[in-house]
Design a protein around this motif. Structure first.
Motif, short mmCIF file in Angstrom:
data_model
loop_
_atom_site.label_atom_id
_atom_site.label_comp_id
_atom_site.label_asym_id
_atom_site.label_seq_id
_atom_site.Cartn_x
_atom_site.Cartn_y
_atom_site.Cartn_z
N ALA A 11 -119.76 -67.69 -81.29
CA ALA A 11 -118.70 -68.17 -80.39
C ALA A 11 -119.23 -68.33 -78.97
CB ALA A 11 -117.51 -67.22 -80.42
N CYS A 12 -120.03 -67.37 -78.51
CA CYS A 12 -120.59 -67.44 -77.14
C CYS A 12 -121.49 -68.66 -77.01
CB CYS A 12 -121.36 -66.18 -76.82
SG CYS A 12 -120.35 -64.70 -76.66
N ASN A 13 -122.33 -68.90 -78.01
CA ASN A 13 -123.23 -70.06 -77.96
C ASN A 13 -122.44 -71.36 -77.93
OD1 ASN A 13 -125.44 -68.34 -78.05
ND2 ASN A 13 -125.80 -68.62 -80.23
N ALA A 14 -121.39 -71.46 -78.74
CA ALA A 14 -120.57 -72.67 -78.76
C ALA A 14 -119.90 -72.89 -77.41
CB ALA A 14 -119.53 -72.58 -79.87
N ALA A 15 -119.40 -71.83 -76.79
CA ALA A 15 -118.74 -71.94 -75.49
C ALA A 15 -119.74 -72.39 -74.42
CB ALA A 15 -118.11 -70.61 -75.10
N VAL A 16 -120.91 -71.80 -74.40
CA VAL A 16 -121.94 -72.17 -73.42
C VAL A 16 -122.37 -73.62 -73.63
CG1 VAL A 16 -124.32 -71.76 -72.68
CG2 VAL A 16 -122.75 -69.85 -72.95
N ASP A 17 -122.63 -74.00 -74.86
CA ASP A 17 -123.05 -75.39 -75.12
C ASP A 17 -122.00 -76.38 -74.67
OD1 ASP A 17 -125.49 -74.55 -76.18
OD2 ASP A 17 -124.78 -74.61 -78.26
N ALA A 18 -120.73 -76.07 -74.88
CA ALA A 18 -119.65 -76.98 -74.45
C ALA A 18 -119.57 -77.05 -72.92
CB ALA A 18 -118.31 -76.51 -75.02
N LYS A 19 -119.74 -75.92 -72.26
CA LYS A 19 -119.64 -75.90 -70.79
C LYS A 19 -120.81 -76.63 -70.14
CE LYS A 19 -116.91 -71.69 -70.71
NZ LYS A 19 -116.93 -70.24 -70.45
N LEU A 120 -137.29 -76.51 -53.30
CA LEU A 120 -136.63 -75.42 -54.02
C LEU A 120 -137.21 -75.30 -55.43
CD1 LEU A 120 -132.92 -76.18 -53.10
CD2 LEU A 120 -134.40 -74.44 -52.11
N SER A 121 -137.37 -74.06 -55.86
CA SER A 121 -137.79 -73.76 -57.23
C SER A 121 -137.00 -72.55 -57.70
CB SER A 121 -139.28 -73.45 -57.29
OG SER A 121 -140.04 -74.56 -56.90
N GLY A 122 -136.71 -72.50 -58.98
CA GLY A 122 -135.99 -71.36 -59.53
C GLY A 122 -135.56 -71.63 -60.95
N THR A 123 -134.69 -70.77 -61.45
CA THR A 123 -134.15 -70.91 -62.80
C THR A 123 -132.65 -70.72 -62.75
OG1 THR A 123 -136.19 -70.10 -63.80
CG2 THR A 123 -134.21 -70.04 -65.17
N PHE A 124 -131.92 -71.69 -63.27
CA PHE A 124 -130.47 -71.62 -63.42
C PHE A 124 -130.20 -71.09 -64.82
CE2 PHE A 124 -126.64 -73.76 -65.12
CZ PHE A 124 -125.68 -73.24 -64.25
N THR A 125 -129.49 -69.96 -64.92
CA THR A 125 -129.11 -69.40 -66.21
C THR A 125 -127.59 -69.33 -66.28
OG1 THR A 125 -131.13 -68.09 -66.35
CG2 THR A 125 -129.30 -67.40 -67.75
N TYR A 126 -127.04 -69.88 -67.34
CA TYR A 126 -125.61 -69.84 -67.54
C TYR A 126 -125.33 -69.04 -68.79
CZ TYR A 126 -120.75 -71.14 -67.57
OH TYR A 126 -119.38 -71.07 -67.52
N GLN A 127 -124.42 -68.05 -68.68
CA GLN A 127 -124.18 -67.13 -69.78
C GLN A 127 -122.69 -66.93 -70.00
OE1 GLN A 127 -125.95 -63.29 -69.16
NE2 GLN A 127 -125.74 -62.72 -71.29
N ASP A 128 -122.31 -66.82 -71.25
CA ASP A 128 -120.96 -66.46 -71.64
C ASP A 128 -121.06 -65.04 -72.19
OD1 ASP A 128 -118.23 -67.54 -71.88
OD2 ASP A 128 -118.49 -67.07 -74.00
#
Length: 133
Positions: A11-19, A120-128
């Motif tokens: 469920a978390c993976n599906a929510a993140v992929d949709a967002k 600018l350099s970095g990593t964007f991480t999005y998590q549910d």
């Protein structure tokens, strides 16, 4: 009995992929974020990244690494916002400087005070989160 909402990684993976499918750009802005991402802002965009495709979420999270992104204006980065292809807000969050205490949901940048000569350099991480308290 549990008083927490709990989700499976499926469920978390599906929510993140949709967002993240909504997210076209990542913006770094001066000043303070509004109370909610739905609220507009007149803050200056200091940097902007056009997202490519995200990999599928794993364990409820995705990451997007960026480097050598030119800044658009002089100022101090105070927060980030993702927008869709029409420029509508999707999400926002904090930033912090390398060496500072990490902030949950934050993006670590080597510097927050930038000029148009900076990259600018970095990593964007999005998590549910798997468990909401």
């Amino acid at each position: 009995m549990s008083t927490q909402t709990r989700n499976t990684y499926l469920a978390c993976n599906a929510a993140v992929d949709a967002k993240v499918a909504l997210m076209a750009k990542l913006e770094f802005l001066a000043g303070s974020a509004p109370a909610q991402p739905d609220n507009s802002t007149s803050e200056t965009v200091l940097g902007r990244i056009n997202f490519g495709a995200f990999d599928a979420a794993v364990n409820g999270a995705v990451s997007y690494t960026f480097s050598n992104v030119a800044t658009l204006a002089n100022g101090t980065i105070g927060w980030w916002r993702t927008v869709d292809s029409g420029g509508n807000p999707v999400s926002d969050g904090p930033v912090y400087q390398t060496g500072d205490t990490p902030i949950t949901g934050g993006i670590e940048l080597s510097r927050l005070a930038v000029t148009t000569a900076d990259l600018l350099s970095g990593t964007f991480t999005y998590q549910d989160p798997k468990v909401a308290t």
